[in-house]
Design an enzyme around this catalytic site. Structure first.
Site, short mmCIF file in Angstrom:
data_model
loop_
_atom_site.label_atom_id
_atom_site.label_comp_id
_atom_site.label_asym_id
_atom_site.label_seq_id
_atom_site.Cartn_x
_atom_site.Cartn_y
_atom_site.Cartn_z
N LYS A 16 0.86 -1.10 0.04
CA LYS A 16 -0.02 0.14 0.03
C LYS A 16 0.91 1.15 0.02
O LYS A 16 0.59 2.12 -0.65
CB LYS A 16 -0.90 0.10 1.17
CG LYS A 16 -2.07 -1.12 1.32
CD LYS A 16 -2.58 -1.23 2.78
CE LYS A 16 -1.81 -1.52 3.90
NZ LYS A 16 -1.07 -2.76 4.09
N GLY A 40 3.41 -0.72 8.73
CA GLY A 40 4.57 -0.64 8.52
C GLY A 40 4.46 -0.50 7.05
O GLY A 40 4.49 -1.25 6.13
N HIS A 41 4.67 0.71 6.38
CA HIS A 41 4.52 1.02 4.97
C HIS A 41 5.83 1.44 4.36
O HIS A 41 6.56 2.33 4.92
CB HIS A 41 3.66 2.06 4.81
CG HIS A 41 2.31 1.79 5.18
ND1 HIS A 41 0.86 2.57 5.10
CD2 HIS A 41 1.60 0.65 5.76
CE1 HIS A 41 0.04 1.75 5.72
NE2 HIS A 41 0.52 0.68 6.07
N GLN A 224 -3.06 -1.79 7.29
CA GLN A 224 -3.37 -3.27 7.40
C GLN A 224 -4.10 -3.96 6.34
O GLN A 224 -3.91 -3.33 5.13
CB GLN A 224 -4.42 -3.60 8.64
CG GLN A 224 -3.57 -3.31 9.97
CD GLN A 224 -3.25 -2.09 10.52
OE1 GLN A 224 -4.09 -1.01 10.49
NE2 GLN A 224 -2.03 -1.59 10.81
N ARG A 309 7.12 -13.63 7.48
CA ARG A 309 5.66 -13.71 7.22
C ARG A 309 5.45 -15.25 6.57
O ARG A 309 6.00 -15.57 5.96
CB ARG A 309 5.28 -12.65 6.05
CG ARG A 309 5.63 -11.38 6.58
CD ARG A 309 5.23 -10.23 5.58
NE ARG A 309 5.55 -8.66 5.94
CZ ARG A 309 5.77 -7.78 5.34
NH1 ARG A 309 6.21 -7.93 3.85
NH2 ARG A 309 6.17 -6.54 5.80
P1 GDP Z 1 2.33 -1.97 3.18
O1 GDP Z 1 2.14 -2.39 4.49
O2 GDP Z 1 1.05 -2.61 2.36
O3 GDP Z 1 2.98 -0.84 2.64
O4 GDP Z 1 3.77 -3.05 2.66
P2 GDP Z 1 5.11 -3.40 3.26
O5 GDP Z 1 5.89 -1.96 2.99
O6 GDP Z 1 4.95 -3.67 4.67
O7 GDP Z 1 5.40 -4.38 2.57
C1 GDP Z 1 5.74 -4.40 1.21
C2 GDP Z 1 7.02 -5.02 0.94
O8 GDP Z 1 7.29 -5.14 -0.53
C3 GDP Z 1 7.99 -3.79 1.08
O9 GDP Z 1 9.33 -4.24 1.43
C4 GDP Z 1 8.14 -3.16 -0.33
O10 GDP Z 1 9.32 -2.33 -0.62
C5 GDP Z 1 8.26 -4.23 -1.05
N1 GDP Z 1 7.53 -4.22 -2.41
C6 GDP Z 1 6.47 -3.32 -2.99
N2 GDP Z 1 6.12 -3.54 -4.12
C7 GDP Z 1 7.32 -4.44 -4.72
C8 GDP Z 1 7.28 -5.07 -5.82
O11 GDP Z 1 6.63 -4.82 -6.84
N3 GDP Z 1 8.19 -5.92 -5.88
C9 GDP Z 1 9.31 -6.34 -5.07
N4 GDP Z 1 10.24 -7.08 -5.23
N5 GDP Z 1 9.23 -5.76 -3.86
C10 GDP Z 1 8.03 -4.61 -3.46
P1 IMO Z 2 0.54 -2.77 7.35
O1 IMO Z 2 -0.33 -1.70 7.44
C1 IMO Z 2 0.54 -7.06 8.56
C2 IMO Z 2 -1.50 -7.98 12.29
C3 IMO Z 2 -0.60 -8.72 13.40
C4 IMO Z 2 -1.49 -9.55 13.90
C5 IMO Z 2 -2.82 -8.78 14.04
C6 IMO Z 2 -3.34 -8.00 15.12
O2 IMO Z 2 1.82 -2.76 7.34
O3 IMO Z 2 -0.11 -3.78 6.24
P2 IMO Z 2 -2.42 -5.73 16.08
O4 IMO Z 2 -1.17 -5.15 16.82
O5 IMO Z 2 -2.95 -4.91 15.04
O6 IMO Z 2 -3.63 -5.89 17.24
O7 IMO Z 2 -2.28 -7.16 15.70
O8 IMO Z 2 -2.80 -7.79 12.77
N1 IMO Z 2 -1.36 -6.91 11.73
C7 IMO Z 2 -0.59 -6.60 10.55
N2 IMO Z 2 -0.15 -7.54 9.54
N3 IMO Z 2 0.31 -5.83 8.12
C8 IMO Z 2 0.22 -4.80 9.22
O9 IMO Z 2 0.01 -3.61 8.73
C9 IMO Z 2 -0.28 -5.21 10.40
N4 IMO Z 2 -0.93 -4.44 11.39
C10 IMO Z 2 -1.23 -5.61 12.35
O10 IMO Z 2 0.42 -9.09 12.61
O11 IMO Z 2 -1.81 -10.92 13.05
MG MG Z 3 3.46 -3.33 6.05
#
Ligand code: GDP
Ligand code: IMO
Ligand code: MG
Length: 431
Positions: A16, A40-41, A224, A309
């Site tokens: 996202k 964590g984005h 999430q 994960r």
């Molecule tokens: P979010 O929580 O939905 O914002 O996603 P996260 O940042 O937690 O996890 C996504 C992970 O995948 C991060 O490390 C991004 O840098 C990485 N990522 C996103 N898009 C791509 C992609 O198209 N290819 C690869 N290899 N990594 C990606």
């Molecule tokens: P983003 O925004 C992935 C999961 C936790 C746990 C459940 C409940 O980066 O996509 P909490 O601490 O919210 O009460 O935990 O939700 N969880 C996520 N998993 N990405 C997240 O955020 C998450 N935020 C919470 O691992 O299973």
């Molecule tokens: Mg995340």
């Protein structure tokens, strides 16, 4: 109707943040609507990797205003750390472009302690929370005893913090046998947080409306994912907020008529952190391959907690469900590059539940643990797709994979990402 909502369609971590960053280039305002620092984005621009937990991913684009909406829960210390970290990297985080809703709730030091104690007391039935105090702070919100960002402006804010700590000490000590917290010390800490954060506190609903009324574009950033939604996810293995598109309306204080696009983000496979059902989970070499070893920054280890994960094949039954509960108008598929070299690629298209074939989520997703996934096999590809920018740059089998998803979900796929960098994106259709 210039409000677009970016929503996670799986169990979070769909990418996202990087898609929000991309779309933010054309937005006037980016507004996070739910969750807290459990999120964590990741945004990757050149050699710079930004990991955002509370501040919207739009902050990395210089021309946007960032809003943290009323649906969020805010740990003030973590917000200040994030502001300082971004400022040190040359990102403007001044109150003129970062706004915190008066209605957002504050996480106090007892919330993470209660989160941990709750998890421990569940024994083997833990949820696997991030232990950031998310559940307990939303509990206080629902019980109408929480402190909100707007309270930081009140002259007696320190006293209110003092009272809240004193009252929760009884639970910490008498129920969980933990040591009491020092109310005076925490009141002092929070007075100091309030001094620094007060300039950011604003009526953000009014600000969102002002942008919309003047013809500007607002991007609502979800945290999430759909299957972690408190009402519509895999309860009780969910978070305590409303990540679905409907949460953007309550979380920001806007009406449904403002919404133009609902953009669902889906990873090209399935991941989950924490406990709960996951029908397509792969515990063997396929899961390991999808997860990666942790060498690459994009490997599947939590952005917030570093936990590995759980990984598995794409689940179209769940994606169809996400399209329904969010009212998706568009779909974005991320991490297509990670699938390279897996052949065949399996995609779950239906479940068998109690001997019956079912192609929708059976009786609500909480019965997912009884679902046996049934797969369609599609051919994979071996060539790298990381330099693809248009559909014709993709191998025919990668196009076939995307077309299969689009046809099954019946929502147009407008973008596919082929690497974490901002420009590693394939444009597939018009908005
Ligand atoms: P979010 O929580 O939905 O914002 O996603 P996260 O940042 O937690 O996890 C996504 C992970 O995948 C991060 O490390 C991004 O840098 C990485 N990522 C996103 N898009 C791509 C992609 O198209 N290819 C690869 N290899 N990594 C990606
Ligand atoms: P983003 O925004 C992935 C999961 C936790 C746990 C459940 C409940 O980066 O996509 P909490 O601490 O919210 O009460 O935990 O939700 N969880 C996520 N998993 N990405 C997240 O955020 C998450 N935020 C919470 O691992 O299973
Ligand atoms: Mg995340």
């Amino acid at each position: 109707m210039p409000l677009s909502i970016v929503v996670g369609t799986q169990w979070g971590d769909e990418g996202k943040g990087r898609i929000t960053d991309l779309l933010a280039a054309e937005a006037d305002m980016v507004a996070r609507y739910s969750g807290g620092d459990n999120a964590g984005h990741t945004v990757t621009v050149g050699g710079q990797i930004f990991k955002l937990h509370l501040i919207p991913s739009g902050i990395v684009q210089p021309n946007t205003i960032s809003v943290m909406g009323a649906g969020m829960v805010i740990n003030p210390q973590r917000l200040l750390d994030e502001i300082d970290g971004l400022t040190a990297r040359g990102i403007d985080t001044s109150p003129s472009r970062l706004k915190l809703s008066t209605g957002s709730h504050l996480i106090l030091p007892f919330h993470p302690l209660l989160d941990g104690a709750d998890e421990t007391s569940r024994g083997r039935a833990t949820i696997g929370t991030t232990r950031r105090g998310i559940g307990p702070s939303y509990t206080d919100k629902a019980a109408r005893c929480g402190l909100r960002a707007g309270d930081m402006l009140a002259p007696d804010f320190g006293q209110r913090v003092f009272e809240a700590v004193r009252s929760k000490n009884r639970i910490l000590v008498e129920i969980y046998g933990l040591a009491p917290l020092d109310p005076e010390q925490i009141a002092d800490e929070y007075r100091s947080h309030a001094n620094r954060l007060s300039p950011y506190v604003a009526d953000t609903s009014a600000q969102v409306h002002r942008v919309l009324r003047s013809g500007g574009r607002v991007l609502a950033e979800g945290a999430q994912g759909t299957l972690l939604d408190l009402d519509h996810g895999t309860y009780p293995y969910v978070t305590s907020s409303s990540p679905i598109a409907g949460g953007a309306l309550t979380g920001l204080g806007v009406g449904p008529r403002e919404v133009d696009r609902v953009i669902g983000i889906a990873k090209a496979f399935q991941t989950r952190v924490g406990k709960g059902p996951m029908p397509t989970e792969q515990l063997g070499p396929v899961g390991d391959m999808l997860r990666g070893t942790g060498e690459n920054p994009w490997d599947e280890y939590g952005t917030t907690t570093g936990r590995p994960r759980r990984c598995g094949w794409l689940d179209l039954v769940l994606l169809r469900y996400a399209a329904r509960v969010n009212g998706l108008t568009h779909l974005v598929i991320t991490k297509l590059d990670v699938l390279g070299s897996l052949d065949p690629l399996r995609v779950c298209n239906a479940y068998r539940v109690a001997g019956q074939l079912i192609d929708s989520v059976p009786f609500g997703p909480h019965t997912l643990d009884q679902a046996e996934p049934l797969y369609a096999d599609l051919p994979g590809w071996t060539e790298s797709v990381t330099n693809a920018r248009t559909a014709s740059d993709l191998p025919p089998t990668a196009r076939q994979y995307l077309e299969f998803i689009q046809q099954q979900i019946d929502v147009p796929i407008v973008l596919a990402s082929v690497g974490p960098q901002r420009e590693q994106i394939v444009r597939l259709g018009d908005w």
